[in-house]
Every structure is written in C-alpha cells, then in structure tokens.
Design an enzyme around this catalytic site. Structure first.
Site, short mmCIF file in Angstrom:
data_model
loop_
_atom_site.label_atom_id
_atom_site.label_comp_id
_atom_site.label_asym_id
_atom_site.label_seq_id
_atom_site.Cartn_x
_atom_site.Cartn_y
_atom_site.Cartn_z
N LYS A 94 0.85 -1.21 0.00
CA LYS A 94 0.00 0.00 0.00
C LYS A 94 0.88 1.24 0.00
O LYS A 94 0.63 2.20 0.72
CB LYS A 94 -0.95 0.01 1.20
P1 OMP Z 1 -6.79 -11.82 6.66
O1 OMP Z 1 -7.69 -10.91 7.39
O2 OMP Z 1 -5.85 -12.59 7.54
O3 OMP Z 1 -7.49 -12.70 5.66
O4 OMP Z 1 -5.78 -10.90 5.81
C1 OMP Z 1 -6.21 -9.80 5.08
C2 OMP Z 1 -5.04 -9.23 4.27
O5 OMP Z 1 -5.53 -8.30 3.32
C3 OMP Z 1 -4.02 -8.47 5.11
O6 OMP Z 1 -2.75 -8.60 4.47
C4 OMP Z 1 -4.50 -7.05 5.02
O7 OMP Z 1 -3.46 -6.13 5.22
C5 OMP Z 1 -5.03 -6.99 3.58
N1 OMP Z 1 -6.10 -6.02 3.31
C6 OMP Z 1 -7.22 -5.97 4.10
O8 OMP Z 1 -7.39 -6.76 5.03
N2 OMP Z 1 -8.19 -5.02 3.87
C7 OMP Z 1 -8.11 -4.15 2.83
O9 OMP Z 1 -9.02 -3.37 2.64
C8 OMP Z 1 -7.00 -4.20 1.99
C9 OMP Z 1 -6.04 -5.19 2.18
C10 OMP Z 1 -5.07 -5.36 1.10
O10 OMP Z 1 -4.78 -4.38 0.39
O11 OMP Z 1 -4.66 -6.47 0.81
#
Ligand code: OMP
Length: 265
Positions: A94
């Site tokens: 990001k």
């Molecule tokens: P889990 O919640 O473990 O499935 O992981 C979610 C992943 O997506 C993490 O690496 C977050 O940083 C990322 N993420 C989000 O959770 N929400 C968003 O809105 C955007 C991201 C991202 O850009 O990947």
C-alpha cells in the site's frame, strides 16, 4: 498480454479465484517449523506446497516481513522463489509518495522483488500513482474501498454527488490505459462492490476481508465477478494459513467460491 489478460488466463486455466495471503507471524508458526533455521520460509513452503494447485495468486503483506528487519526481507525473497510458475505474486505494501519517491517504490517492488502486482495508495493522486503504471505487464491494485471499520472515515465522505471511493474508482478507470490497473475492495462491503463492478466491468478486483474479518463470501462472488465470472481475486489469509488442516480448509474455500461462481443467476 496485458496484466488483466494475465489474471483472466490464470484464473480460467486454474479454475480458481482464490488468493492466499502469506502474512506469517513468528509466534503463530507451528512448533515443529519453529525449530527450523528459517521458520518463516519453512512455514510459507508448507502452505505453498499444500495449496499451489488451487490458487491463482499469493499475496505477501510486506509488514509481516519488514517487521523482522533484514532477515524478514531475505525470508520474503526466499519465499517468492518458492511460488511455482503460473501463479501471480502480489506485493501488498500500500505504498506511495511524490512521483520521484514512488518511482523507487515501484522499482523495489517490480524490479527488485519482481512481484507481478502491488497494492497502491491513491491518496497522493495521479503523479504518485503513475510510476506504478509504467510497467505494462505488472498490475497496480488501487485502494478503493477497504475492509476495515475506518474505511468510512474518509472513503465514504461525500465529494459533490459521489463518495470519495467512487471518485477513486472513476480515476482508476482513467489510469487504466494499458490494462494494468486493478482495485482493492473489501469483502465487508458487498453492496458497494456491486456498484463498483458495474462501473469497471473488466478490471481485476482484489478482495480481502473473507475469513478472519467476516466478509461475505457468497455476496462477494455474486457481486464482484466480471461477466465471465473471473477478475476477482479473493484473498484469504489467517483463516487458511493457521488452519488445523491447511489443505482441506483452502480446498473448501476454493470449492465454495466455485459453487457460488457457477450458480445460475
Ligand atoms: P486476513 O484478514 O488474515 O485474511 O488478511 C487480510 C489481508 O488483506 C491483510 O494482508 C490485510 O493487510 C489486507 N487487506 C485488508 O485486510 N483489507 C483491505 O481493505 C486491503 C487489504 C489489502 O490491500 O490487501
């Protein structure tokens, strides 16, 4: 082949919209892997070996590697080597900055670490995003509407007749002259996802928030796929990588996605 075409090709070939988030935390790594010389790499190897036949992408959130200092970066590089061909690698940092500095971020992510795609923060505007768009075969997923509660603080502010995230979507569409722009939309926002997909019928959407964050998988698949039922990359991290049985859990998510995807509408 544009980045968008590459996403479509991989998703159709592998019959998979599943992207696994390799976000390892040392303390959560199983004890038998803790004893190895490089627990993060061995943990990732374990997850990749169990799931590579059913994913279209792996997403590496840079924070989980950078938190370990130089050894974390080495672990990231070694983990990227473990990803078999035909699977996209997404560097989730990001990042962004003024154009001159953003160029270095793009260089680090696309040339240094050789990611196929990255997540990009659009807050600083066009000149900050442009350096990520100069690699035509690499993808830039622009943060549009994120999965976290704070998404409403700025992204849902009204700017004229539109929400700020809608302005981001409109602008991302303009940036997409080479088929290398995608969007990030949280699975916790299925209603808005439908509106976004209508606006960008052929743009890849990276969708995190399924699993640990409680996003709605069924609605996300129904609202987020393109008309060819692809171009949606559904990221699941913790709910798969720390599952008791990684392969069975990943397979269940993969198959559930395809059931929703193939259902008559
Ligand atoms: P889990 O919640 O473990 O499935 O992981 C979610 C992943 O997506 C993490 O690496 C977050 O940083 C990322 N993420 C989000 O959770 N929400 C968003 O809105 C955007 C991201 C991202 O850009 O990947």
């Amino acid at each position: 082949m544009t980045f968008t075409e590459k996403v479509r090709d991989i998703q159709q070939t592998k019959n998979s919209l599943l992207c696994i988030g390799l976000d390892p935390v040392l303390e959560k790594i199983p004890p038998h892997l803790q004893k190895t010389g490089d627990p993060i790499v061995e943990f990732n190897r374990h997850v990749i070996e169990l799931t590579s036949d059913m994913v279209c992408a792996y997403k590496f959130n840079l924070a989980f590697y950078e938190a370990q200092g130089p050894s974390g970066i080495e672990a990231l590089e070694a983990s990227l080597e473990l990803v078999p061909p035909g699977i996209l690698t997404i560097g989730d940092g990001k990042r962004n900055d003024i154009g001159n500095s953003a160029e270095r971020y793009a260089e680090m992510l696309f040339e240094g670490l050789e990611f196929d795609a990255v997540t990009v923060n659009p807050y600083m505007g066009t000149d900050s995003v442009e350096p990520f768009l100069t690699y035509p075969d690499k993808g830039a997923f622009i943060l549009a509407l994120t999965s976290n509660p704070g998404a409403k603080d700025f992204q849902k502010l009204k700017v004229g007749n539109h929400y700020l995230y809608e302005k981001v979507v409109q602008r991302a569409k303009k940036w997409n002259t080479q088929g290398n722009v995608g969007l990030v939309v949280g699975a916790t926002q299925p209603r808005e996802l439908a509106g976004i997909r209508k606006h960008v019928p052929e743009m890849p959407i990276l969708l995190p928030g399924v699993g640990a964050q409680g996003g709605d998988l069924k609605k996300s698949v129904e609202q987020g796929c393109s008309k060819y039922r692809d171009l949606l990359l559904i990221n699941v991290g913790r709910a798969i990588i720390y599952a008791k049985n990684v392969r069975d859990t990943a397979l269940e998510v993969h198959d559930t996605i395809n059931t929703y995807r193939n259902a008559k509408r």
